[in-house]
Design an enzyme around this catalytic site. Structure first.
Site, PDB file in Angstrom:
ATOM      1  N   SER A  49       0.797  -1.236   0.000  1.00 30.80           N
ATOM      2  CA  SER A  49       0.000   0.000   0.000  1.00 30.80           C
ATOM      3  C   SER A  49       0.826   1.282   0.000  1.00 30.80           C
ATOM      4  CB  SER A  49      -0.938   0.009   1.214  1.00 30.80           C
ATOM      5  OG  SER A  49      -0.196  -0.153   2.410  1.00 30.80           O
ATOM      6  N   ASP A 338      -3.057   8.675   6.928  1.00 33.92           N
ATOM      7  CA  ASP A 338      -3.947   7.846   7.743  1.00 33.92           C
ATOM      8  C   ASP A 338      -3.063   7.112   8.761  1.00 33.92           C
ATOM      9  OD1 ASP A 338      -2.924   5.482   6.635  1.00 33.92           O
ATOM     10  OD2 ASP A 338      -4.613   5.157   5.279  1.00 33.92           O
ATOM     11  N   HIS A 341      -0.203   5.231   6.790  1.00 30.60           N
ATOM     12  CA  HIS A 341       0.437   5.683   5.541  1.00 30.60           C
ATOM     13  C   HIS A 341       0.836   7.150   5.575  1.00 30.60           C
ATOM     14  CE1 HIS A 341      -2.283   2.285   4.429  1.00 30.60           C
ATOM     15  NE2 HIS A 341      -1.131   1.853   3.922  1.00 30.60           N
TER      16      HIS A 341
END
Ligand SMILES: *[C@@H]1O[C@H](CO)[C@@H](O)[C@H](O)[C@H]1NC(C)=O
Ligand SMILES: *[C@@H]1O[C@H](CO)[C@@H](O)[C@H](O)[C@H]1NC(C)=O
Ligand SMILES: *[C@@H]1O[C@H](CO)[C@@H](O)[C@H](O)[C@H]1NC(C)=O
Ligand SMILES: *[C@@H]1O[C@H](CO)[C@@H](O)[C@H](O)[C@H]1NC(C)=O
Ligand SMILES: *[C@@H]1O[C@H](CO)[C@@H](O)[C@H](O)[C@H]1NC(C)=O
Length: 366
Positions: A49, A338, A341
């Site tokens: 991610s 977030d 991340h």
């Protein structure tokens, strides 16, 4: 090549100053040699991610980011499936080498695939090196599947674009293969009852098998990121005692992998002929950006402990930014977008540290 100044957020100089960079007047100059050769034909991206550019949008999974407020600072302010408010480190690497941002494989039509020779992104959020990592949340592309898909790209698309064997070989040998993967293997499979060295050994072993497959397919230039210091990320530090301190034991386990990875690259360089490796110390970059392990009060003007989204985060089960979550007003003041991340500004600072200051990224020469 280089990072065009038009792409720099205006706060750039302020941050360089905050990062204790001694010489502020080190704007990228055209004379500065480009790190790692330069003239790459393409950027192929393998990872999770941190650098997924939208593959999970097209998979059946709970782990997606194709909704606002993700992407609020991306070109046109639209969500793309990147787990950030803007560009990822893979995007900045593409920009530095003068290449288009690598589009997500899963979002491309066959016609588009037959017309792309500047690189593709196979990275997939929640997945990792072990085949079942992340599967609890639905579909994702594990490392070996990403390599399978790259093989498919060669067979079905690149062979149409490069008509002769030697043209194709040249293309692959002049392409850059970026990797950033492994943290989800720690999230799903590592716990403190295990021997961290044995775990790292096994993970690295499986990782290197896939690197050798990429080599056998024709890859020669590898830009490898080590694994991030998850122990200092908001979703972890919300649960530590004292609250806000890093989980040093988790970071230490990850560091063992990183040290072994770095050592293995020297070995691989000699074993696999004509290869170049760049080792990117993403772990220490993020650690230094955050400041001391027991950081209760931010050491600089950036908020290094809380995510921008959700704005009020108490470490609850939903460690992501959701469609209805309220985000902070100024993501440029946070290093985490977030709870898991980084923000675009953190990714941009990585690019400065990697390419301009040359502190994070080192070509393996020993
Ligand atoms: C192929 O890609 C080029 C450059 O990105 C673009 O200008 C062109 O329209 C594309 N052609 C097709 C058939 O998609
Ligand atoms: C740690 O992982 C092992 C192997 O998967 C498992 O047997 C054990 O129960 C786990 N321990 C904890 C505390 O989660
Ligand atoms: C790539 O795909 C071809 C054709 O399917 C297969 O023969 C070959 O073994 C694959 N190579 C790798 C490294 O997976
Ligand atoms: C290494 O590079 C040389 C010179 O370009 C080439 O002749 C040779 O075939 C390459 N070897 C491998 C294994 O790619
Ligand atoms: C970081 O942001 C959170 C949420 O907006 C806030 O509660 C916290 O006080 C901030 N921390 C620092 C050190 O500014």
């Amino acid at each position: 090549m280089g990072l065009p100044s038009s792409l720099k957020p205006c706060v750039f100089l302020v941050f360089l100053f905050l990062l204790n960079v001694s010489t502020i007047n080190s704007e990228p100059s055209n004379e500065e040699p480009v790190l790692f050769g330069g003239n790459f034909q393409a950027l192929y991206v393998i990872g999770d991610s941190l650098i997924d550019s939208g593959n999970n949008n097209n998979l059946i999974t709970k782990v997606k980011s194709n909704f606002a407020p993700y992407g609020s600072d991306f070109e046109g302010g639209k969500p793309t499936g990147r787990f950030s408010n803007g560009k990822t480190i893979a995007d900045y690497i593409a920009i530095y080498y003068g290449l288009p941002l690598a589009p997500a494989f899963k979002g491309l039509t066959e016609e588009q695939k037959n017309n792309i020779s500047t690189g593709i992104n196979y990275a997939s959020a929640s997945c990792g090196i072990f085949p079942d990592t992340g599967r609890r949340f639905g579909e994702c592309l594990s490392l070996s599947v990403q390599v399978d898909l790259f093989n498919q790209t060669i067979d079905q698309n690149l062979k149409k674009i490069f008509k002769t064997e030697s043209e194709l070989t040249k293309h692959l040998a002049e392409s850059l293969f970026m990797t950033a993967i492994g943290i989800n293997d720690y999230v799903f499979y590592y716990n403190t009852t295990m021997d961290p060295s044995a775990f790292a050994d096994k993970l690295l072993h499986d990782f290197l098998i896939q690197i050798k497959r990429l080599y056998n397919l024709g890859a020669r230039n590898f830009f490898m990121n080590n694994i991030k210091p998850l122990g200092c990320y908001p979703n972890i530090i919300a649960k530590t005692v004292p609250r806000g301190s890093c989980d040093d034991s988790l970071n230490h386990a990850i560091e063992i992998f990183n040290v072994q990875l770095r050592e293995s690259l020297s070995h691989m360089r000699h074993k696999l002929s004509n290869t170049s490796f760049l080792y990117s110390d993403y772990f220490n970059f993020m650690l230094e950006l955050r400041g001391p392990s027991n950081n209760q009060v931010s050491s600089n003007l950036l908020n290094t402990t809380s995510p921008c989204c959700p704005k009020v985060y108490n470490g609850g089960l939903t460690a992501t930014c959701l469609p209805l979550s309220k985000a902070c007003k100024e993501p440029d003041m946070f290093i985490f977008f977030d709870p898991r991340h980084p923000t675009q500004i953190a990714n941009f600072m990585y690019a400065i540290q990697c390419f301009q200051e040359r502190e994070v990224c080192h070509v393996v020469i020993d």
